[in-house]
Design a protein around this motif. Structure first.
Motif, short mmCIF file in Angstrom:
data_model
loop_
_atom_site.label_atom_id
_atom_site.label_comp_id
_atom_site.label_asym_id
_atom_site.label_seq_id
_atom_site.Cartn_x
_atom_site.Cartn_y
_atom_site.Cartn_z
N SER A 256 0.84 -1.19 0.00
CA SER A 256 0.00 0.00 0.00
C SER A 256 0.88 1.24 0.00
CB SER A 256 -0.86 -0.06 1.27
OG SER A 256 -1.78 0.95 1.25
N ALA B 134 1.13 5.62 -0.53
CA ALA B 134 0.45 6.90 -0.63
C ALA B 134 1.52 7.97 -0.85
CB ALA B 134 -0.33 7.18 0.65
N LYS C 264 -1.88 -1.22 -3.74
CA LYS C 264 -2.91 -0.15 -3.66
C LYS C 264 -2.15 1.17 -3.69
CE LYS C 264 -6.56 -2.82 -2.58
NZ LYS C 264 -6.02 -3.87 -3.49
N ASP D 223 -2.41 5.40 -3.52
CA ASP D 223 -3.24 6.55 -3.16
C ASP D 223 -2.45 7.81 -3.50
OD1 ASP D 223 -4.87 8.42 -2.11
OD2 ASP D 223 -4.67 7.78 -0.01
N THR D 224 -2.79 8.41 -4.62
CA THR D 224 -2.04 9.60 -5.06
C THR D 224 -2.91 10.47 -5.98
OG1 THR D 224 -0.06 10.39 -6.19
CG2 THR D 224 -1.02 8.37 -7.06
#
Ligand SMILES: Cc1cc2nc3c(=O)[nH]c(=O)nc-3n(C[C@H](O)[C@H](O)[C@H](O)COP(=O)(O)O)c2cc1C
Ligand code: SF4
Ligand code: SF4
Length: 266
Positions: free
Chosen positions: A40, A42, A69, A71-72
């Protein structure tokens, strides 16, 4: 955060340069894939640099984007290649969409072509200055640092080039790679370099000689890291090579850096 997959250093060089420009870090995909549990990430910017294989993503890169995963607000891709990118940008975009990521930026980058069946590495090195790699990489760096939103256009000619390639039946999936490489036990000194540069842990040294695991086709990415790194010419491609004496590594990247990027503990 910039992730990369490399066999002969082109993508490591690009990822390192972009990371320096962005004040960020470059991380090897094979090393990330060895982590247990969820992957994960980010960050303000996340990018992936990979070499195109038959205009497509290397298998491990595909598995990485399927597993991780992200997130950005700004996701970018840089696709290095050596001769013809065809519709690699569109293929990449589709593969990212399949995992619900819409890249803001995708660019190809022409570099040395390390595909031994078609290209003589001595000729490729001589062609390198004409590819204006530094200039094009600086443009990509400026784009990404400026958070430019741009997807390199793909033409019908590009799509046709990929269709023609696929019709020739050259594949890089496990079923195609069982007899991909040949290791000559007479030429092998058992130094173990090939095992250390293999991103998929397909080779080990047994009784002083390199052995490709019986199920190597299962993990092999066809990346050619092993064959380019063997200083003794002990690994060859049964499908033939343009110049079996010539091998390549990006001049800005050391063998130690390729090993550090790809080495497994096994
Ligand atoms: C299996 C394989 C397939 C390749 N297919 C293509 C291709 O379709 N088009 C192209 O221009 N270059 C192709 N290449 C060349 C690489 O994409 C290019 O040399 C890349 O910059 C290598 O990056 P690396 O040094 O980080 O491994 C291929 C190389 C390999 C090993
Ligand atoms: S790099 Fe070459 S010489 Fe060294 S173990 Fe591998 S095949 Fe043998
Ligand atoms: S066996 Fe060689 S070609 Fe296959 S993944 Fe390992 S280094 Fe790449």
């Amino acid at each position: 955060m910039i992730f990369y997959f490399t066999a002969t250093g082109n993508c490591r060089y690009v990822a390192d340069q972009l990371a320096e420009k962005l004040g960020d870090e470059a991380r090897s995909i094979p090393q990330e894939m060895r982590r247990a549990g969820e992957l994960s990430y980010a960050g303000e910017t996340i990018g992936i640099v990979y070499p195109i294989y038959g205009h497509m993503m290397p298998r491990m890169v595909r598995e990485f984007v399927e597993r991780a995963k992200f997130d950005t607000p700004y996701f970018f891709l840089v696709l290095t290649y050596g001769c013809r990118h065809a519709n690699a940008v569109e293929i990449a975009q589709e593969q990212m969409r399949a995992v619900s990521i819409e890249p803001a930026y995708i660019s190809t980058l022409l570099m040395v072509d390390n595909w031994l069946p078609n290209f003589d590495m001595n000729e490729q090195r001589a062609m390198e200055p004409g590819k204006r790699i530094g200039e094009n990489l600086a443009r990509i760096g400026d784009d990404v640092a400026g958070r430019r939103c741009w997807i390199e256009p793909v033409s019908d000619v590009d799509r046709e080039a990929h269709a023609q390639f696929m019709s020739r039946g050259i594949g890089f999936e496990p079923a195609d790679l069982g007899n991909f490489l040949c290791i000559d036990p007479q030429a092998c000194t058992g130094c173990g370099i090939c095992a250390r540069v293999c991103p998929a842990g397909c080779i080990h040294v047994e009784e002083g000689a390199a052995v490709r695991d019986a199920l190597a086709g299962q993990g092999c990415n066809a990346c050619l890291a092993c064959i380019h790194a063997c200083a003794n010419g002990a690994i060859s491609l049964p499908m033939g090579e343009a110049n079996p004496q010539a091998r390549f590594r990006n001049s800005h990247v050391t063998l130690a850096q390729i090993m550090q990027a790809n080495e497994t503990d096994e």
